[in-house]
Design a protein around this motif. Structure first.
Motif, PDB file in Angstrom:
ATOM      1  N   ASN A 154       0.885  -1.167   0.000  1.00 24.69           N
ATOM      2  CA  ASN A 154       0.000   0.000   0.000  1.00 24.69           C
ATOM      3  C   ASN A 154       0.924   1.218   0.000  1.00 24.69           C
ATOM      4  O   ASN A 154       1.281   1.748   1.046  1.00 24.69           O
ATOM      5  CB  ASN A 154      -0.896  -0.019   1.234  1.00 24.69           C
ATOM      6  CG  ASN A 154      -1.842   1.166   1.301  1.00 24.69           C
ATOM      7  OD1 ASN A 154      -1.615   2.184   0.648  1.00 24.69           O
ATOM      8  ND2 ASN A 154      -2.886   1.054   2.097  1.00 24.69           N
ATOM      9  N   LYS A 208       0.210   4.510   2.025  1.00 28.02           N
ATOM     10  CA  LYS A 208       0.396   4.400   3.471  1.00 28.02           C
ATOM     11  C   LYS A 208       1.862   4.226   3.827  1.00 28.02           C
ATOM     12  O   LYS A 208       2.369   4.832   4.779  1.00 28.02           O
ATOM     13  CB  LYS A 208      -0.422   3.227   4.027  1.00 28.02           C
ATOM     14  CG  LYS A 208      -0.325   3.071   5.543  1.00 28.02           C
ATOM     15  CD  LYS A 208      -1.307   2.046   6.060  1.00 28.02           C
ATOM     16  CE  LYS A 208      -1.204   1.855   7.570  1.00 28.02           C
ATOM     17  NZ  LYS A 208      -1.358   3.122   8.319  1.00 28.02           N
ATOM     18  N   GLY A 237      -0.707  -9.882   6.809  1.00 24.29           N
ATOM     19  CA  GLY A 237      -1.499  -8.655   6.790  1.00 24.29           C
ATOM     20  C   GLY A 237      -0.978  -7.582   7.721  1.00 24.29           C
ATOM     21  O   GLY A 237       0.177  -7.164   7.640  1.00 24.29           O
ATOM     22  N   ASP A 238      -1.851  -7.119   8.650  1.00 23.39           N
ATOM     23  CA  ASP A 238      -1.493  -6.025   9.552  1.00 23.39           C
ATOM     24  C   ASP A 238      -0.308  -6.381  10.441  1.00 23.39           C
ATOM     25  O   ASP A 238       0.506  -5.516  10.773  1.00 23.39           O
ATOM     26  CB  ASP A 238      -2.691  -5.644  10.419  1.00 23.39           C
ATOM     27  CG  ASP A 238      -3.794  -4.975   9.607  1.00 23.39           C
ATOM     28  OD1 ASP A 238      -3.517  -4.528   8.484  1.00 23.39           O
ATOM     29  OD2 ASP A 238      -4.933  -4.908  10.109  1.00 23.39           O
ATOM     30  N   TYR A 261       2.806  -5.768   8.514  1.00 18.14           N
ATOM     31  CA  TYR A 261       3.073  -4.341   8.354  1.00 18.14           C
ATOM     32  C   TYR A 261       3.600  -3.737   9.652  1.00 18.14           C
ATOM     33  O   TYR A 261       4.509  -2.901   9.633  1.00 18.14           O
ATOM     34  CB  TYR A 261       1.814  -3.597   7.898  1.00 18.14           C
ATOM     35  CG  TYR A 261       2.088  -2.163   7.553  1.00 18.14           C
ATOM     36  CD1 TYR A 261       2.930  -1.843   6.489  1.00 18.14           C
ATOM     37  CD2 TYR A 261       1.544  -1.120   8.299  1.00 18.14           C
ATOM     38  CE1 TYR A 261       3.204  -0.516   6.171  1.00 18.14           C
ATOM     39  CE2 TYR A 261       1.811   0.205   7.982  1.00 18.14           C
ATOM     40  CZ  TYR A 261       2.653   0.496   6.927  1.00 18.14           C
ATOM     41  OH  TYR A 261       2.942   1.808   6.610  1.00 18.14           O
ATOM     42  N   SER A 262       3.061  -4.162  10.790  1.00 22.24           N
ATOM     43  CA  SER A 262       3.565  -3.687  12.073  1.00 22.24           C
ATOM     44  C   SER A 262       5.020  -4.087  12.259  1.00 22.24           C
ATOM     45  O   SER A 262       5.851  -3.292  12.720  1.00 22.24           O
ATOM     46  CB  SER A 262       2.708  -4.237  13.215  1.00 22.24           C
ATOM     47  OG  SER A 262       3.186  -3.786  14.468  1.00 22.24           O
ATOM     48  N   GLU A 316      -0.916   0.854  20.320  1.00 24.24           N
ATOM     49  CA  GLU A 316       0.051   0.061  19.548  1.00 24.24           C
ATOM     50  C   GLU A 316       1.434   0.140  20.179  1.00 24.24           C
ATOM     51  O   GLU A 316       2.160  -0.867  20.249  1.00 24.24           O
ATOM     52  CB  GLU A 316       0.089   0.556  18.107  1.00 24.24           C
ATOM     53  CG  GLU A 316      -1.148   0.215  17.302  1.00 24.24           C
ATOM     54  CD  GLU A 316      -1.179   0.910  15.957  1.00 24.24           C
ATOM     55  OE1 GLU A 316      -1.678   0.303  14.993  1.00 24.24           O
ATOM     56  OE2 GLU A 316      -0.710   2.076  15.865  1.00 24.24           O
TER      57      GLU A 316
END
Length: 483
Positions: free
Chosen positions: A197, A200, A255-256, A259-260, A323
Motif C-alpha cells: 500500500n 500508506k 497482513g497487519d 506491516y507492524s 500500539e
C-alpha cells in the motif's frame, strides 16, 4: 580493487567472483576474506563457503599461494604487476522450511541475486582504503537495490569498508517508491509476494524518518534504501548498513501483523544509520574483520536503538498509544520472562556477544543487549525527564553522542557514554550505572516506579510474568514522553 560477480548456472547457487589486483610493488601480498560482518558480533567464517580458489597473473599464468589461516592466503607475486583472484562462492542459506531466509548472507537463483559483499569479496592487506568497484553481470530486466552508486552495470564504493557495508538485491520483480526529507532521498524496495500500500507506506516511513532526522539534527548520508524481502514463511530479520537496511520478513499472508513488523524493524534499522554505523565504539574504529572486536557498549548500540525505534513510531504519530504500549509490553516480557533471573550485567553481555550472543545460553546466565538494553534505555530516558522536568531526554544524550563521536569519527567508550548521560541529566547517575549497566540488580521495582509516574501499572508474578495496564491516558508525564 575491482571485482566482477556472475553466475554461470544460477540454479546451482554458486557465484563466480573475480578480483583484480593492480599496482603490485612487493614480491608477496596477503589476500584476506572477512570472518564476520558488522551488525552480527560472532565469527561466521565465510571462507567455508568457497569451493574453488585460484590466482593468475596478467599473462594468465598460475601464481603460487598458500593458506596461512582459515581465510588468509599468502601470494608469491614473482614480479607480476597485476593479479586476478577467482573463486566460486556458495550463495545459499536454507531456512528449515526450505525457503531462503537470512538478511546477512548471500543468495543466487534464476530470478534473484542477493549479495552481502562482506561474505565473499576478499581484499588485499593494507589496501582497504582504496576505491572499489563491482561489476554485476545481470540481465537487462533486473532492477538493482543498493546504497552504492550504480552506473553502467557497476557499483562504486569509496573504499572496502564502504563496499562491505552496502549489500545489493537485484531481481526483475523488485518494486520501489521514493520520498525525500530535506536533501536526503529515501527509497523503499520490496521483493516477494507482497502488494505494498504505497500511499500508506510512503506516509508512515516519511513520518518516522522525519522525526528521527529532526531529533538528531541531520542525516549521515545523502540517500538511504529500505530493502525488503518478503517470504512465504515466518521470519523476522533486519541488518543495518551505512546507507541502507536489508530486511527479511514473513509470512506474506500476515497482513497487519506483517506491516507492524515492517514498521518496527525499519525504524530500528534507520536509527542505526547514526547509532553504530557512525556513533561507534572506540574498539571498532576501524572494524577488524579478521577477528573478534570485543566491546562493552553493545547495550548502547542495540538496546538504545531497540527502545527508540518504537518510541519514534509513537512520537511521529505512526503508532497509536495502544500500539506502542503493546510493543513495549513485548519488550518487557522478553526481558523479564526470559532473562529476568540471569546473573550477567549488560557490560558482560556486550563483551560476551562473541561467545554465545546468538545461540541458546545455559539457564539464567545471559541477558539480551536488545531487550534488557531497551529496558535500561527506558529507565535512563525517564530518569533524565524526571531530573529536568522533561526539558531533556535520552534524545539529547544521543544527539550529543552524534555531535561528539559520530560526526567526528571518534570512537566512544563506556565512560564517554556515562559522561554525556550525566551531563544531560545535570547530575550523577552512579546508582543507575551501578545497578542497570555494571551490575545485575533486578529491575522490577525501578520499572514499576517509572511506569507509575507515566500513569501505567505493571505487575510481575513470582515467575516474572508481565502484565501492563494503562491507568491514566491523560497523564501529563505520559504526554510529554510519547507525545
Amino acid at each position: 580493487m575491482r571485482y566482477k560477480i556472475y553466475a554461470e548456472n544460477p540454479q546451482s547457487h554458486f557465484l563466480t567472483i573475480e578480483m583484480e589486483v593492480e599496482n603490485i610493488t612487493s614480491d608477496r601480498i596477503k589476500i584476506q576474506l572477512p570472518a564476520w560482518r558488522p551488525g552480527r558480533y560472532e565469527l561466521q567464517n565465510f571462507a567455508k563457503n568457497i569451493q574453488t580458489f585460484e590466482i593468475t597473473d596478467e599473462l594468465n599464468r598460475k601464481v603460487d599461494f598458500h593458506k596461512v589461516s582459515k581465510d588468509r592466503w599468502k601470494v608469491y607475486t614473482k614480479g607480476a604487476s597485476k593479479l586476478t583472484v577467482k573463486l566460486r562462492y556458495y550463495a545459499f542459506i536454507q531456512h528449515p522450511s526450505g525457503v531462503f531466509a537470512n538478511a546477512g548472507s548471500s543468495y543466487i537463483d534464476e530470478n534473484t541475486l542477493y549479495v552481502n559483499f562482506v561474505n565473499c569479496l576478499p581484499y588485499v592487506n593494507g589496501r582497504m582504503h582504496e576505491p572499489c568497484s563491482v561489476e554485476l553481470n545481470l540481465p537487462d530486466t533486473y532492477k538493482v537495490a543498493c546504497g552504492l552508486q550504480y552506473k553502467n552495470n557497476t557499483l562504486w564504493a569509496d573504499d572496502y569498508y564502504h563496499l562491505v557495508d552496502s549489500p545489493v538485491l537485484a531481481s526483475p520483480y523488485l518494486q520501489s517508491q521514493q520520498f525525500a526529507i530535506r536533501d536526503v532521498d529515501f527509497y523503499v524496495w520490496f521483493l516477494g509476494n507482497y502488494q505494498p500500500n504505497w500511499e500508506k507506506i510512503v506516509l508512515d516511513f516519511t513520518k518516522f524518518s522525519q522525526k528521527q532526522i529532526d531529533v538528531m539534527g541531520d542525516f549521515p548520508e545523502k540517500e538511504y534504501h529500505f530493502i525488503n524481502w518478503i517470504l512465504p514463511v515466518s521470519f523476522y530479520h533486519g541488518v543495518e548498513h551505512r546507507s541502507s537496511t536489508m530486511v527479511v520478513l514473513g509470512p506474506d499472508t500476515e497482513g497487519d501483523g506483517l506491516y507492524s513488523d515492517l514498521l518496527g524493524v525499519s525504524s530500528h534499522e534507520l536509527y542505526h544509520a547514526w547509532n553504530i554505523c557512525k556513533i561507534r565504539p572506540v574498539e571498532m574504529l576501524p572494524y577488524d574483520l579478521t577477528r573478534e572486536n570485543y566491546f562493552q557498549t553493545g547495550f548502547v548500540a542495540e538496546g538504545v536503538t531497540t527502545y527508540l525505534g518504537d518510541v519514534f513510531l509513537k512520537q511521529s504519530g505512526v503508532f497509536s498509544l495502544e500500539e506502542y504500549l503493546k510493543e513495549f509490553e513485548t519488550t518487557l516480557k522478553r526481558h523479564f520472562e526470559q532473562d529476568g533471573k540471569s546473573s550477567m550485567s549488560l557490560v558482560e553481555a556486550s563483551f560476551d556477544l562473541w561467545l554465545d550472543g546468538y545461540v541458546a545460553s545455559i539457564p539464567h546466565r545471559r541477558v539480551s543487549i536488545y531487550n534488557k538494553g531497551a529496558v535500561v534505555a527506558f529507565l535512563l530516558d525517564g530518569y533524565i525527564r524526571q531530573a529536568t522536568q522533561h526539558q531533556k531526554s535520552i534524545h539529547d544524550v544521543m544527539r550529543l553522542m552524534w555531535e561528539r563521536f559520530g560526526k567526528t569519527a571518534i570512537g566512544y567508550s563506556l565512560a564517554d557514554y556515562r559522561t554525556i548521560a550525566e551531563e544531560v541529566a545535570g547530575g550523577s547517575l552512579s546508582t543507575y550505572f551501578e545497578e542497570c549497566i555494571l551490575g545485575n540488580t533486578p529491575l522490577e521495582t525501578q520499572v514499576q516506579a517509572l511506569l507509575s509516574w507515566y500513569g501505567i501499572e505493571v505487575t510481575f508474578d513470582e515467575a516474572l510474568k508481565v502484565q501492563l495496564q494503562l491507568l491514566d491516558a491523560q497523564n501529563e508525564n505520559l504526554k510529554e514522553w510519547l507525545g
